[in-house]
Write a protein that holds these residues in place. Sequence first.
Motif, PDB file in Angstrom:
ATOM      1  N   THR A 133      33.232  58.904  50.348  1.00 17.87           N
ATOM      2  CA  THR A 133      33.493  59.066  48.910  1.00 17.87           C
ATOM      3  C   THR A 133      33.819  60.510  48.564  1.00 17.87           C
ATOM      4  OG1 THR A 133      31.111  59.367  48.536  1.00 17.87           O
ATOM      5  CG2 THR A 133      32.004  57.131  48.306  1.00 17.87           C
ATOM      6  N   TRP A 134      34.224  61.278  49.562  1.00 20.60           N
ATOM      7  CA  TRP A 134      34.578  62.681  49.347  1.00 20.60           C
ATOM      8  C   TRP A 134      35.823  62.803  48.473  1.00 20.60           C
ATOM      9  CZ3 TRP A 134      34.586  63.544  55.321  1.00 20.60           C
ATOM     10  CH2 TRP A 134      33.269  63.554  55.799  1.00 20.60           C
ATOM     11  N   GLU A 135      35.999  63.989  47.915  1.00 14.87           N
ATOM     12  CA  GLU A 135      37.239  64.302  47.208  1.00 14.87           C
ATOM     13  C   GLU A 135      38.378  64.406  48.224  1.00 14.87           C
ATOM     14  OE1 GLU A 135      37.757  64.431  43.995  1.00 14.87           O
ATOM     15  OE2 GLU A 135      35.650  63.956  43.617  1.00 14.87           O
ATOM     16  N   PRO A 136      39.622  64.153  47.795  1.00 20.31           N
ATOM     17  CA  PRO A 136      40.763  64.215  48.718  1.00 20.31           C
ATOM     18  C   PRO A 136      40.861  65.527  49.492  1.00 20.31           C
ATOM     19  CG  PRO A 136      41.439  63.183  46.675  1.00 20.31           C
ATOM     20  CD  PRO A 136      40.025  63.679  46.463  1.00 20.31           C
ATOM     21  N   VAL A 137      40.555  66.637  48.822  1.00 19.70           N
ATOM     22  CA  VAL A 137      40.668  67.930  49.518  1.00 19.70           C
ATOM     23  C   VAL A 137      39.660  68.026  50.658  1.00 19.70           C
ATOM     24  CG1 VAL A 137      41.638  69.177  47.562  1.00 19.70           C
ATOM     25  CG2 VAL A 137      39.148  69.021  47.798  1.00 19.70           C
ATOM     26  N   THR A 138      38.479  67.446  50.451  1.00 24.22           N
ATOM     27  CA  THR A 138      37.452  67.468  51.501  1.00 24.22           C
ATOM     28  C   THR A 138      37.890  66.607  52.677  1.00 24.22           C
ATOM     29  OG1 THR A 138      35.738  67.755  49.826  1.00 24.22           O
ATOM     30  CG2 THR A 138      35.027  67.041  52.009  1.00 24.22           C
ATOM     31  N   LYS A 139      38.455  65.446  52.382  1.00 27.68           N
ATOM     32  CA  LYS A 139      38.950  64.577  53.450  1.00 27.68           C
ATOM     33  C   LYS A 139      40.066  65.265  54.235  1.00 27.68           C
ATOM     34  CE  LYS A 139      37.810  60.132  51.292  1.00 27.68           C
ATOM     35  NZ  LYS A 139      38.317  58.817  50.854  1.00 27.68           N
ATOM     36  N   THR A 140      40.934  65.954  53.512  1.00 31.16           N
ATOM     37  CA  THR A 140      42.037  66.657  54.176  1.00 31.16           C
ATOM     38  C   THR A 140      41.514  67.733  55.106  1.00 31.16           C
ATOM     39  OG1 THR A 140      43.540  66.237  52.321  1.00 31.16           O
ATOM     40  CG2 THR A 140      44.100  68.062  53.796  1.00 31.16           C
ATOM     41  N   ARG A 141      40.510  68.480  54.655  1.00 29.15           N
ATOM     42  CA  ARG A 141      39.939  69.539  55.500  1.00 29.15           C
ATOM     43  C   ARG A 141      39.276  68.959  56.748  1.00 29.15           C
ATOM     44  NH1 ARG A 141      38.521  71.985  50.478  1.00 29.15           N
ATOM     45  NH2 ARG A 141      36.401  71.163  50.571  1.00 29.15           N
ATOM     46  N   ARG A 142      38.566  67.840  56.581  1.00 27.60           N
ATOM     47  CA  ARG A 142      37.894  67.250  57.740  1.00 27.60           C
ATOM     48  C   ARG A 142      38.912  66.702  58.739  1.00 27.60           C
ATOM     49  NH1 ARG A 142      32.567  65.826  58.449  1.00 27.60           N
ATOM     50  NH2 ARG A 142      32.315  67.455  56.886  1.00 27.60           N
ATOM     51  N   LEU A 143      39.973  66.059  58.245  1.00 29.10           N
ATOM     52  CA  LEU A 143      41.017  65.558  59.141  1.00 29.10           C
ATOM     53  C   LEU A 143      41.741  66.707  59.837  1.00 29.10           C
ATOM     54  CD1 LEU A 143      42.510  62.612  57.053  1.00 29.10           C
ATOM     55  CD2 LEU A 143      41.306  62.430  59.227  1.00 29.10           C
ATOM     56  N   ASP A 144      41.905  67.816  59.135  1.00 25.01           N
ATOM     57  CA  ASP A 144      42.536  68.977  59.754  1.00 25.01           C
ATOM     58  C   ASP A 144      41.706  69.489  60.920  1.00 25.01           C
ATOM     59  OD1 ASP A 144      44.478  71.391  59.604  1.00 25.01           O
ATOM     60  OD2 ASP A 144      42.501  72.308  59.515  1.00 25.01           O
ATOM     61  N   MET A 145      40.384  69.545  60.739  1.00 28.37           N
ATOM     62  CA  MET A 145      39.514  69.974  61.830  1.00 28.37           C
ATOM     63  C   MET A 145      39.617  69.014  63.012  1.00 28.37           C
ATOM     64  SD  MET A 145      36.521  69.346  63.595  1.00 28.37           S
ATOM     65  CE  MET A 145      35.640  68.200  62.522  1.00 28.37           C
ATOM     66  N   LEU A 146      39.610  67.726  62.735  1.00 31.31           N
ATOM     67  CA  LEU A 146      39.721  66.728  63.800  1.00 31.31           C
ATOM     68  C   LEU A 146      41.044  66.882  64.551  1.00 31.31           C
ATOM     69  CD1 LEU A 146      38.293  63.628  61.911  1.00 31.31           C
ATOM     70  CD2 LEU A 146      37.356  64.584  64.020  1.00 31.31           C
ATOM     71  N   ALA A 147      42.122  67.088  63.804  1.00 30.44           N
ATOM     72  CA  ALA A 147      43.440  67.207  64.433  1.00 30.44           C
ATOM     73  C   ALA A 147      43.537  68.446  65.309  1.00 30.44           C
ATOM     74  CB  ALA A 147      44.534  67.229  63.354  1.00 30.44           C
ATOM     75  N   ARG A 148      42.859  69.523  64.926  1.00 34.11           N
ATOM     76  CA  ARG A 148      42.926  70.765  65.696  1.00 34.11           C
ATOM     77  C   ARG A 148      41.970  70.777  66.876  1.00 34.11           C
ATOM     78  NH1 ARG A 148      40.749  74.606  63.733  1.00 34.11           N
ATOM     79  NH2 ARG A 148      39.756  73.693  61.906  1.00 34.11           N
ATOM     80  N   VAL A 149      40.778  70.220  66.681  1.00 35.33           N
ATOM     81  CA  VAL A 149      39.698  70.417  67.642  1.00 35.33           C
ATOM     82  C   VAL A 149      39.401  69.189  68.499  1.00 35.33           C
ATOM     83  CG1 VAL A 149      37.235  70.962  67.835  1.00 35.33           C
ATOM     84  CG2 VAL A 149      38.650  72.165  66.151  1.00 35.33           C
ATOM     85  N   VAL A 150      39.408  67.997  67.892  1.00 38.72           N
ATOM     86  CA  VAL A 150      38.909  66.798  68.568  1.00 38.72           C
ATOM     87  C   VAL A 150      40.012  65.895  69.096  1.00 38.72           C
ATOM     88  CG1 VAL A 150      37.416  64.775  68.346  1.00 38.72           C
ATOM     89  CG2 VAL A 150      36.834  66.879  67.133  1.00 38.72           C
ATOM     90  N   PHE A 151      40.991  65.564  68.260  1.00 40.81           N
ATOM     91  CA  PHE A 151      42.029  64.611  68.672  1.00 40.81           C
ATOM     92  C   PHE A 151      42.781  65.018  69.937  1.00 40.81           C
ATOM     93  CE2 PHE A 151      42.554  62.899  64.049  1.00 40.81           C
ATOM     94  CZ  PHE A 151      41.357  62.229  64.186  1.00 40.81           C
ATOM     95  N   PRO A 152      43.108  66.313  70.121  1.00 42.33           N
ATOM     96  CA  PRO A 152      43.825  66.672  71.362  1.00 42.33           C
ATOM     97  C   PRO A 152      43.042  66.325  72.625  1.00 42.33           C
ATOM     98  CG  PRO A 152      44.002  68.434  69.764  1.00 42.33           C
ATOM     99  CD  PRO A 152      43.005  67.465  69.213  1.00 42.33           C
ATOM    100  N   LYS A 153      41.721  66.252  72.518  1.00 45.75           N
ATOM    101  CA  LYS A 153      40.873  65.962  73.679  1.00 45.75           C
ATOM    102  C   LYS A 153      40.627  64.463  73.856  1.00 45.75           C
ATOM    103  CE  LYS A 153      39.530  70.149  75.168  1.00 45.75           C
ATOM    104  NZ  LYS A 153      39.587  70.606  76.578  1.00 45.75           N
ATOM    105  N   ILE A 154      40.213  63.780  72.791  1.00 48.05           N
ATOM    106  CA  ILE A 154      39.769  62.385  72.934  1.00 48.05           C
ATOM    107  C   ILE A 154      40.421  61.432  71.944  1.00 48.05           C
ATOM    108  CG2 ILE A 154      37.535  63.089  73.883  1.00 48.05           C
ATOM    109  CD1 ILE A 154      36.303  62.494  71.133  1.00 48.05           C
ATOM    110  N   GLY A 155      41.368  61.914  71.160  1.00 47.55           N
ATOM    111  CA  GLY A 155      41.960  61.084  70.112  1.00 47.55           C
ATOM    112  C   GLY A 155      42.567  59.789  70.613  1.00 47.55           C
ATOM    113  N   MET A 156      43.206  59.812  71.766  1.00 49.47           N
ATOM    114  CA  MET A 156      43.916  58.634  72.270  1.00 49.47           C
ATOM    115  C   MET A 156      43.034  57.743  73.153  1.00 49.47           C
ATOM    116  SD  MET A 156      46.694  58.813  70.759  1.00 49.47           S
ATOM    117  CE  MET A 156      47.514  57.433  71.569  1.00 49.47           C
ATOM    118  N   LEU A 157      41.803  58.146  73.413  1.00 49.14           N
ATOM    119  CA  LEU A 157      40.915  57.342  74.255  1.00 49.14           C
ATOM    120  C   LEU A 157      40.291  56.208  73.441  1.00 49.14           C
ATOM    121  CD1 LEU A 157      38.945  60.063  76.269  1.00 49.14           C
ATOM    122  CD2 LEU A 157      40.857  58.657  77.051  1.00 49.14           C
TER     123      LEU A 157
END
Length: 424
Positions: A133-157
């Motif tokens: 139920t976060w605000e859109p800006v908060t969701k965008t920031r969290r997805l940005d962190m995931l895209a930079r830090v997490v997805f390159p490692k395990i996103g496709m698994l």
Amino acid sequence: MLNDTKCRTAKAQDKPYKLTDGKGLYLEVKPNGVKAWRYRFKLVREGAVKESVFAIGEYVVAPNGETLEAALARRAGGSFTLAEARDERAKARALVKQGINPAHNRQLERVKREQDSANTFEAVAREWVALKTWEPVTKTRRLDMLARVVFPKIGMLPVKQITPAHILDVMQTSAKKNGPSVAAEARRTMSGVFELAVSTLRADSDPTYPVRKALPSNKTQHKRALAPDEVGQLLRDFDGHGGKFETSCAFQLMWWTLGRPSEVAEARWDEFDLEGAIWRIPASRMKMRRDHVVPLPTQAVEMLRALNGVTGRHALLFPNRDDRTKPMATASFRQALFVLGWAGKFSPHATRTTGSTLLNGMGFPADWIERQLAHTESNAVRRTYNHADYLSDRAKMMQQWANTLDAWKTNETGKVVPLRMVAA
């Protein structure tokens, strides 16, 4: 019993025929030359014995020097040697003994594999963020962190296949590259994603739990106010950090206005009146969901005029490096501080703590400072009657603040320029 010679030399005939191996396994040779492995078995269903045939795959001679990876790929494509066909027969017989039809089991396994492929970590993570139920800006920031830090490692698994070793790799790489605070945020986020995956039967456990204490606790003092000499050193260090021009400008604007890191990083050109030296932040971007007017000192106006020549064609003051329609990540501040060695003693949000502490020390009225920081009055009765904006007073206060920051920044000897309230 069959051998490789018999299988390899079997010739096609006008009608299909069988070469029996034993225990239900046989090789069917078809008129078109295809040689197919079949396993005949019997199952008891509702008191009746039913005979069925399980199609294992086609006969093949393994190439010389075939690697394990190539053999796995070949078998996945449905081609088996005699020895491999016998292994498949043994697996099928074990299922039959349990009353399971091997053909039905293979269909079920295929469905599971397809579901696992669809349920990648990235897919589940995006679903998890969307459910918040976060605000859109908060969701965008969290997805940005995931895209930079997490997805390159395990996103496709597939989320079910991720192990604690995968999680530890993400955390260690993030701590080394981005600092402990980002690594901690990544761990908390991954744990949340796995909580959703487990509750929806897409994962069996949370692999972040075994490695949750693998990294040292984050010692960053997020709310410690810096002393004046430390402020000067920080500003000098940041000036020479060699990063992006936009990041340096954003960092300066944060200090000159005492805005929240996200408010600065996501600032838009249509919010600024440079002639009037005013920044109007809409309620949709404010933590307290109220419009906020920020006076701009002359230093900020001059910097923004220069920045306009660089990013003025975009909607955002500080567009993202990869997608210019999105704002820069607030993690850019933390990354720069990490590189400069400030990550353990200062965080971007502590800019506001420092400004509040020092401005109060100057003797400026608390109401001016709290309004500049866009804080809500804690006293409900006073909040009802106090609607003052103190804009002209805050403009004088923030101009002196900017002037003092300049003095500290250029004071190489470490002598502190005293702050004094300007007479109203």
